[in-house]
Design a protein around this motif. Structure first.
Motif, PDB file in Angstrom:
ATOM      1  N   ILE A   1       0.837  -1.203   0.000  1.00 40.77           N
ATOM      2  CA  ILE A   1       0.000   0.000   0.000  1.00 40.77           C
ATOM      3  C   ILE A   1       0.873   1.255   0.000  1.00 40.77           C
ATOM      4  N   GLY A   2       1.980   1.218   0.752  1.00 40.28           N
ATOM      5  CA  GLY A   2       2.902   2.351   0.736  1.00 40.28           C
ATOM      6  C   GLY A   2       3.471   2.594  -0.651  1.00 40.28           C
ATOM      7  N   LEU A   3       3.825   1.497  -1.340  1.00 43.10           N
ATOM      8  CA  LEU A   3       4.340   1.626  -2.708  1.00 43.10           C
ATOM      9  C   LEU A   3       3.266   2.174  -3.638  1.00 43.10           C
ATOM     10  N   TRP A   4       2.028   1.642  -3.518  1.00 49.59           N
ATOM     11  CA  TRP A   4       0.925   2.153  -4.348  1.00 49.59           C
ATOM     12  C   TRP A   4       0.697   3.645  -4.099  1.00 49.59           C
ATOM     13  N   ALA A   5       0.677   4.027  -2.823  1.00 47.09           N
ATOM     14  CA  ALA A   5       0.435   5.433  -2.498  1.00 47.09           C
ATOM     15  C   ALA A   5       1.544   6.329  -3.047  1.00 47.09           C
ATOM     16  N   THR A   6       2.787   5.867  -2.958  1.00 44.60           N
ATOM     17  CA  THR A   6       3.904   6.645  -3.485  1.00 44.60           C
ATOM     18  C   THR A   6       3.782   6.833  -4.991  1.00 44.60           C
TER      19      THR A   6
ATOM     20  N   ALA B   1       8.436  22.811 -11.369  1.00 46.18           N
ATOM     21  CA  ALA B   1       9.004  21.473 -11.166  1.00 46.18           C
ATOM     22  C   ALA B   1       9.606  21.320  -9.773  1.00 46.18           C
ATOM     23  N   SER B   2      10.349  22.325  -9.321  1.00 46.41           N
ATOM     24  CA  SER B   2      10.967  22.225  -8.002  1.00 46.41           C
ATOM     25  C   SER B   2       9.923  22.208  -6.901  1.00 46.41           C
ATOM     26  N   SER B   3       8.862  23.001  -7.050  1.00 46.62           N
ATOM     27  CA  SER B   3       7.802  23.022  -6.049  1.00 46.62           C
ATOM     28  C   SER B   3       7.133  21.665  -5.950  1.00 46.62           C
ATOM     29  N   MET B   4       6.845  21.059  -7.084  1.00 43.48           N
ATOM     30  CA  MET B   4       6.231  19.735  -7.086  1.00 43.48           C
ATOM     31  C   MET B   4       7.186  18.707  -6.466  1.00 43.48           C
ATOM     32  N   GLY B   5       8.487  18.900  -6.693  1.00 44.38           N
ATOM     33  CA  GLY B   5       9.458  17.975  -6.108  1.00 44.38           C
ATOM     34  C   GLY B   5       9.463  18.024  -4.591  1.00 44.38           C
ATOM     35  N   ILE B   6       9.326  19.233  -4.013  1.00 37.20           N
ATOM     36  CA  ILE B   6       9.290  19.369  -2.560  1.00 37.20           C
ATOM     37  C   ILE B   6       8.043  18.712  -1.999  1.00 37.20           C
ATOM     38  N   ILE B   7       6.894  18.937  -2.648  1.00 36.97           N
ATOM     39  CA  ILE B   7       5.652  18.320  -2.191  1.00 36.97           C
ATOM     40  C   ILE B   7       5.759  16.804  -2.264  1.00 36.97           C
ATOM     41  N   GLY B   8       6.338  16.303  -3.359  1.00 39.24           N
ATOM     42  CA  GLY B   8       6.508  14.856  -3.495  1.00 39.24           C
ATOM     43  C   GLY B   8       7.404  14.276  -2.418  1.00 39.24           C
ATOM     44  N   PHE B   9       8.489  14.984  -2.085  1.00 42.02           N
ATOM     45  CA  PHE B   9       9.398  14.516  -1.035  1.00 42.02           C
ATOM     46  C   PHE B   9       8.682  14.426   0.308  1.00 42.02           C
TER      47      PHE B   9
ATOM     48  N   ALA C   1       7.855  10.982   2.405  1.00 38.18           N
ATOM     49  CA  ALA C   1       8.348  10.836   3.781  1.00 38.18           C
ATOM     50  C   ALA C   1       7.201  10.512   4.739  1.00 38.18           C
ATOM     51  N   THR C   2       6.057  11.150   4.537  1.00 35.88           N
ATOM     52  CA  THR C   2       4.902  10.888   5.406  1.00 35.88           C
ATOM     53  C   THR C   2       4.372   9.472   5.211  1.00 35.88           C
ATOM     54  N   ILE C   3       4.240   9.049   3.964  1.00 34.42           N
ATOM     55  CA  ILE C   3       3.705   7.709   3.665  1.00 34.42           C
ATOM     56  C   ILE C   3       4.572   6.632   4.289  1.00 34.42           C
ATOM     57  N   TRP C   4       5.874   6.704   4.063  1.00 34.65           N
ATOM     58  CA  TRP C   4       6.748   5.631   4.543  1.00 34.65           C
ATOM     59  C   TRP C   4       6.968   5.698   6.044  1.00 34.65           C
ATOM     60  N   SER C   5       6.775   6.858   6.634  1.00 39.28           N
ATOM     61  CA  SER C   5       6.814   6.936   8.102  1.00 39.28           C
ATOM     62  C   SER C   5       5.651   6.158   8.706  1.00 39.28           C
ATOM     63  N   PHE C   6       4.464   6.326   8.131  1.00 38.60           N
ATOM     64  CA  PHE C   6       3.303   5.562   8.604  1.00 38.60           C
ATOM     65  C   PHE C   6       3.508   4.068   8.373  1.00 38.60           C
ATOM     66  N   VAL C   7       4.045   3.693   7.212  1.00 35.20           N
ATOM     67  CA  VAL C   7       4.279   2.276   6.914  1.00 35.20           C
ATOM     68  C   VAL C   7       5.246   1.674   7.925  1.00 35.20           C
ATOM     69  N   LEU C   8       6.320   2.416   8.233  1.00 38.81           N
ATOM     70  CA  LEU C   8       7.310   1.921   9.191  1.00 38.81           C
ATOM     71  C   LEU C   8       6.703   1.753  10.575  1.00 38.81           C
ATOM     72  N   LEU C   9       5.898   2.710  11.017  1.00 38.72           N
ATOM     73  CA  LEU C   9       5.265   2.623  12.337  1.00 38.72           C
ATOM     74  C   LEU C   9       4.294   1.444  12.402  1.00 38.72           C
ATOM     75  N   LEU C  10       3.500   1.237  11.352  1.00 37.97           N
ATOM     76  CA  LEU C  10       2.568   0.117  11.322  1.00 37.97           C
ATOM     77  C   LEU C  10       3.310  -1.216  11.298  1.00 37.97           C
ATOM     78  N   THR C  11       4.435  -1.256  10.601  1.00 38.87           N
ATOM     79  CA  THR C  11       5.242  -2.486  10.574  1.00 38.87           C
ATOM     80  C   THR C  11       5.770  -2.815  11.964  1.00 38.87           C
ATOM     81  N   LEU C  12       6.322  -1.813  12.642  1.00 38.96           N
ATOM     82  CA  LEU C  12       6.842  -2.038  13.989  1.00 38.96           C
ATOM     83  C   LEU C  12       5.737  -2.466  14.950  1.00 38.96           C
ATOM     84  N   ASP C  13       4.540  -1.871  14.783  1.00 39.71           N
ATOM     85  CA  ASP C  13       3.420  -2.233  15.645  1.00 39.71           C
ATOM     86  C   ASP C  13       3.021  -3.690  15.445  1.00 39.71           C
TER      87      ASP C  13
END
Length: 367
Positions: free
Chosen positions: A106-111, A130-138, A142-154
């Motif tokens: 799901i994290g990969l799909w969301a990314t 382009a640079s503005s979109m790059g910052i939003i994407g970053f 970061a938010t998506i994979w932080s949630f994935v990591l927390l759910l994995t640890l849980d």
């Protein structure tokens, strides 16, 4: 025959051979079906991506096509295991493995969805963002994979509440230690959302002039008129007074002229009208005013104002140059003399006091 029956009826981890065979068959069938679905989705997406038009199902198919082989295998094994009677610890381990695999998928799909959506927005709106979109994407990744990591640890049995509390305390310490970096990060987010400028805009920041080349997480890079690159921290850039010359719609120009006080009144009356005539002979221009504004100490001062209806600096300078040249030509024809400020110096010598004059020529100004 008895040996075969005994082999079939024998139990292995609380399941007969027949039950293991059924479970394995179901897992294989599920694997083949999921692989077939993935192949069909990828084939369909490949055909849609080859066309220049963006279809409605293109983004969902792109996301689904990025299903990993590991996720397919784990899902198939989980489906097959449902036909077996396994110990609670084994069941829990399989469920945990399946849940973690689903979270990462799901994290990969969301990314993929976020990156694809930002790419589409960049193409539809403004390539300079382009640079503005790059910052939003970053930040989104970061938010998506932080949630994935927390759910994995849980799901692995790690208590995340104390971890989050520790991260909160540690985050305060890190924020205090890296407040300059965080200031630049939030400033970059402000630039991205508010968009006071984008890549390609010409900026004037304090004494610096340049064109925006890149808007990063910590700094923004300008290419100066002399060719060197100017790197400015985002926090300093946001706190400065920035002039975005690329968003200039018009340019206000002020012409100041001083003539000699020996000029006849009839000629003085003609000067404002002549300046207006010269200004209105150009396009695109909106005339504002032309007046005899002041009687100076050694001159009669005139001032004219007009608006150039374009941001093109070269066009503005061409118009101003032509007005000045034609005005000088008219002054020479009418024998009108430009005034110059005078400074009087008294030099004392043995023979007496002598007076000398020093003249300075005034210049036109524009704004």
């Amino acid at each position: 025959m008895n040996d075969v029956e005994q082999l079939v009826d024998a139990t292995y981890i609380d399941n007969t051979l027949w039950q293991w065979t059924v479970a394995a068959s179901i897992a294989v069938v599920a694997l083949l079906v999921l692989l077939l679905i993935r192949r069909t989705v990828r084939s369909r997406y490949k055909k849609m991506a080859a066309t220049p038009e963006t279809e409605f199902l293109e983004l969902p198919l792109k996301v689904a096509s990025r299903t990993t082989l590991l996720t397919v295998i784990v899902t198939s094994l989980f489906i097959g295991s449902q036909w077996l009677k396994l110990p609670p610890t084994v069941n829990k381990a399989i469920l945990t493995l399946f849940t973690i695999a689903v979270f990462w998928q799901i994290g990969l799909w969301a990314t993929i969805a976020v990156v694809a959506a930002l790419d589409r927005k960049r193409q539809i709106s403004d390539p300079a963002a382009a640079s503005s979109m790059g910052i939003i994407g970053f930040l989104a990744r970061a938010t998506i994979w932080s949630f994935v990591l927390l759910l994995t640890l849980d799901n692995l049995g790690i208590e995340i509440k104390p971890l989050l509390a520790g991260l909160g305390i540690g985050g305060i310490a890190v924020a205090l230690a890296a407040q300059n970096i965080l200031g630049d990060l939030f400033a970059s987010l402000s630039i991205t959302l508010d968009r006071p400028f984008v890549v390609g805009d010409s900026l004037q920041v304090d004494d610096f002039n340049g064109t925006v080349e890149y808007i990063g997480v910590k700094s923004t890079r300008l290419r100066s008129l002399n060719g060197e690159q100017i790197i400015m921290p985002n926090a300093n850039l946001i706190s400065s007074r920035v002039r975005n010359n690329s968003r200039m719609n018009t340019r206000r120009v002020v012409i100041s002229i001083s003539v000699d006080q020996q000029t006849p009144v009839a000629k003085l009356q003609e000067i404002p009208g002549k300046i207006r005539e010269l200004i209105e002979s150009h396009q695109p221009i909106r005339f504002d005013r032309s007046h005899f504004v002041k009687i100076g100490a050694s001159s009669f001062d005139f001032e004219a104002v007009y608006i150039v209806l374009t941001a093109d600096y070269a066009k503005h300078m061409d118009i101003l140059q032509d007005i000045n040249l034609r005005l000088v030509e008219w002054f020479n024809k009418e024998r009108i003399v430009f005034s110059t400020p005078q400074r009087v110096y008294y030099v004392e010598t043995q023979a007496g006091v002598h007076t000398t004059l020093e003249k300075h020529e005034p210049a036109s100004r524009d704004s």
